[in-house]
Scaffold this motif. Structure first.
Motif, PDB file in Angstrom:
ATOM      1  N   ALA A  15      26.865   1.373 -66.235  1.00  7.66           N
ATOM      2  CA  ALA A  15      27.260   1.601 -67.899  1.00  7.66           C
ATOM      3  C   ALA A  15      26.830  -0.158 -68.393  1.00  7.66           C
ATOM      4  O   ALA A  15      27.157   0.317 -69.744  1.00  7.66           O
ATOM      5  CB  ALA A  15      28.727   1.105 -67.158  1.00  7.66           C
ATOM      6  N   GLN A  16      26.060  -0.990 -67.838  1.00  6.49           N
ATOM      7  CA  GLN A  16      25.195  -1.716 -68.188  1.00  6.49           C
ATOM      8  C   GLN A  16      24.313  -1.493 -69.341  1.00  6.49           C
ATOM      9  O   GLN A  16      23.516  -0.426 -68.732  1.00  6.49           O
ATOM     10  CB  GLN A  16      24.864  -2.696 -67.431  1.00  6.49           C
ATOM     11  CG  GLN A  16      26.309  -3.394 -66.628  1.00  6.49           C
ATOM     12  CD  GLN A  16      25.792  -4.962 -65.260  1.00  6.49           C
ATOM     13  OE1 GLN A  16      25.030  -5.307 -65.728  1.00  6.49           O
ATOM     14  NE2 GLN A  16      26.774  -5.282 -65.064  1.00  6.49           N
ATOM     15  N   HIS A  17      24.224  -2.070 -70.024  1.00  3.44           N
ATOM     16  CA  HIS A  17      22.777  -1.850 -70.941  1.00  3.44           C
ATOM     17  C   HIS A  17      21.591  -2.404 -70.915  1.00  3.44           C
ATOM     18  O   HIS A  17      22.171  -3.557 -69.390  1.00  3.44           O
ATOM     19  CB  HIS A  17      22.836  -2.430 -72.467  1.00  3.44           C
ATOM     20  CG  HIS A  17      22.275  -1.676 -73.584  1.00  3.44           C
ATOM     21  ND1 HIS A  17      21.205  -2.638 -73.607  1.00  3.44           N
ATOM     22  CD2 HIS A  17      22.208  -1.028 -74.470  1.00  3.44           C
ATOM     23  CE1 HIS A  17      20.589  -2.171 -74.288  1.00  3.44           C
ATOM     24  NE2 HIS A  17      20.816  -0.927 -75.016  1.00  3.44           N
ATOM     25  N   ASP A  18      20.415  -2.477 -70.588  1.00  3.80           N
ATOM     26  CA  ASP A  18      18.994  -2.466 -70.160  1.00  3.80           C
ATOM     27  C   ASP A  18      18.879  -4.040 -70.432  1.00  3.80           C
ATOM     28  O   ASP A  18      18.308  -4.382 -69.590  1.00  3.80           O
ATOM     29  CB  ASP A  18      17.916  -1.672 -70.419  1.00  3.80           C
ATOM     30  CG  ASP A  18      17.836  -0.084 -69.794  1.00  3.80           C
ATOM     31  OD1 ASP A  18      18.865  -0.279 -69.052  1.00  3.80           O
ATOM     32  OD2 ASP A  18      17.509   0.477 -70.804  1.00  3.80           O
ATOM     33  N   LEU A  19      19.227  -4.130 -71.616  1.00  4.67           N
ATOM     34  CA  LEU A  19      19.311  -5.796 -71.899  1.00  4.67           C
ATOM     35  C   LEU A  19      19.827  -6.688 -71.270  1.00  4.67           C
ATOM     36  O   LEU A  19      18.968  -8.014 -71.761  1.00  4.67           O
ATOM     37  CB  LEU A  19      19.657  -5.745 -73.303  1.00  4.67           C
ATOM     38  CG  LEU A  19      19.387  -6.937 -74.774  1.00  4.67           C
ATOM     39  CD1 LEU A  19      17.537  -6.840 -74.509  1.00  4.67           C
ATOM     40  CD2 LEU A  19      19.234  -6.147 -76.162  1.00  4.67           C
ATOM     41  N   CYS A  54      25.643   6.095 -61.363  1.00  3.02           N
ATOM     42  CA  CYS A  54      23.965   5.550 -61.182  1.00  3.02           C
ATOM     43  C   CYS A  54      24.287   3.856 -61.414  1.00  3.02           C
ATOM     44  O   CYS A  54      24.685   3.347 -61.898  1.00  3.02           O
ATOM     45  CB  CYS A  54      23.179   6.096 -62.233  1.00  3.02           C
ATOM     46  SG  CYS A  54      23.705   5.495 -64.508  1.00  3.02           S
ATOM     47  N   LEU A  55      23.506   3.431 -60.899  1.00  3.11           N
ATOM     48  CA  LEU A  55      22.973   2.637 -60.756  1.00  3.11           C
ATOM     49  C   LEU A  55      21.427   2.266 -61.931  1.00  3.11           C
ATOM     50  O   LEU A  55      20.867   3.331 -61.333  1.00  3.11           O
ATOM     51  CB  LEU A  55      22.427   1.843 -59.687  1.00  3.11           C
ATOM     52  CG  LEU A  55      22.871   2.094 -57.938  1.00  3.11           C
ATOM     53  CD1 LEU A  55      22.705   1.475 -57.111  1.00  3.11           C
ATOM     54  CD2 LEU A  55      24.580   0.913 -58.254  1.00  3.11           C
ATOM     55  N   LYS A  56      21.147   1.031 -62.381  1.00  5.76           N
ATOM     56  CA  LYS A  56      20.127   0.924 -63.080  1.00  5.76           C
ATOM     57  C   LYS A  56      18.995  -0.249 -62.903  1.00  5.76           C
ATOM     58  O   LYS A  56      19.997  -1.239 -61.492  1.00  5.76           O
ATOM     59  CB  LYS A  56      20.440   0.316 -64.219  1.00  5.76           C
ATOM     60  CG  LYS A  56      21.154   1.105 -65.508  1.00  5.76           C
ATOM     61  CD  LYS A  56      21.432   0.793 -66.374  1.00  5.76           C
ATOM     62  CE  LYS A  56      21.708   1.526 -67.814  1.00  5.76           C
ATOM     63  NZ  LYS A  56      22.019   1.763 -69.319  1.00  5.76           N
TER      64      LYS A  56
END
Length: 179
Positions: free
Chosen positions: A54-58, A30-32
């Motif tokens: 894979a990256q965190h929202d923070l 996915c993309l965030k």
């Protein structure tokens, strides 16, 4: 009010790209995106992303530029995924339970504060639901990934127009939520 959302994509053929886009939390490629919704107007006022799943929202918040746009003393409501000691000046987040602790074990004043935060945060969840009515964002994206951002921004703009005509019920903010 700040929250992140994921949009599924087709699985890339390249293993390195697949690994970067795979969200361990959501178990999908996915993309965030991050979105900030105004409590006053109930509309999307900022969109950050896309970043690989894979990256965190923070991390998306720190690198997205929203923190630079905050005025002195202004704070954002966020969920417990945004807990960070260095961002206490900018974020109001619910108090997390310690490992092995239940919500019921928290002191009553902490439970009340968490409930107020969640009540105010519900507006962003309703707005995300409106954006996700655009099926292009809920089903795996089959076009070039470079175009996904454009589709997402257009969906957010159309949602803002819809929110102007059909607003979400007003959430009356609590005058002060102690950090």
């Amino acid at each position: 009010v700040l929250d992140g959302t994921v949009c599924t994509t087709n699985t890339p053929c390249d293993n390195d790209r697949k690994k970067a886009m795979n969200s361990g939390k959501h178990h999908m490629v996915c993309l965030k995106y991050d979105r900030a919704v105004s409590i006053v107007h109930g509309r999307i006022c900022w969109v950050g992303g896309p970043v690989p799943g894979a990256q965190h929202d923070l991390r998306l918040l720190r690198e997205g530029g929203l923190l630079d746009m905050l005025e002195i003393g202004e704070k954002m409501l966020a969920d417990a995924g945004y807990v960070a000691a260095d961002l206490e000046w900018a974020l109001v987040v619910p108090t997390k339970c310690k490992r092995g602790q239940r919500k019921e074990d928290l002191p009553p004043e902490v439970q009340d504060r968490n409930k107020k935060i969640q009540t105010l945060r519900s507006i962003v969840e309703h707005v995300i639901g409106r954006v996700k009515r655009f099926k292009i964002l809920t089903y795996p994206f089959r076009n070039r990934l470079e175009l996904h951002e454009r589709f997402f921004y257009v969906a957010c703009m159309l949602t803002n127009i819809d929110l102007g005509e059909n607003p979400i019920r007003r959430v009356i903010p609590h005058p002060f939520i102690a950090p």
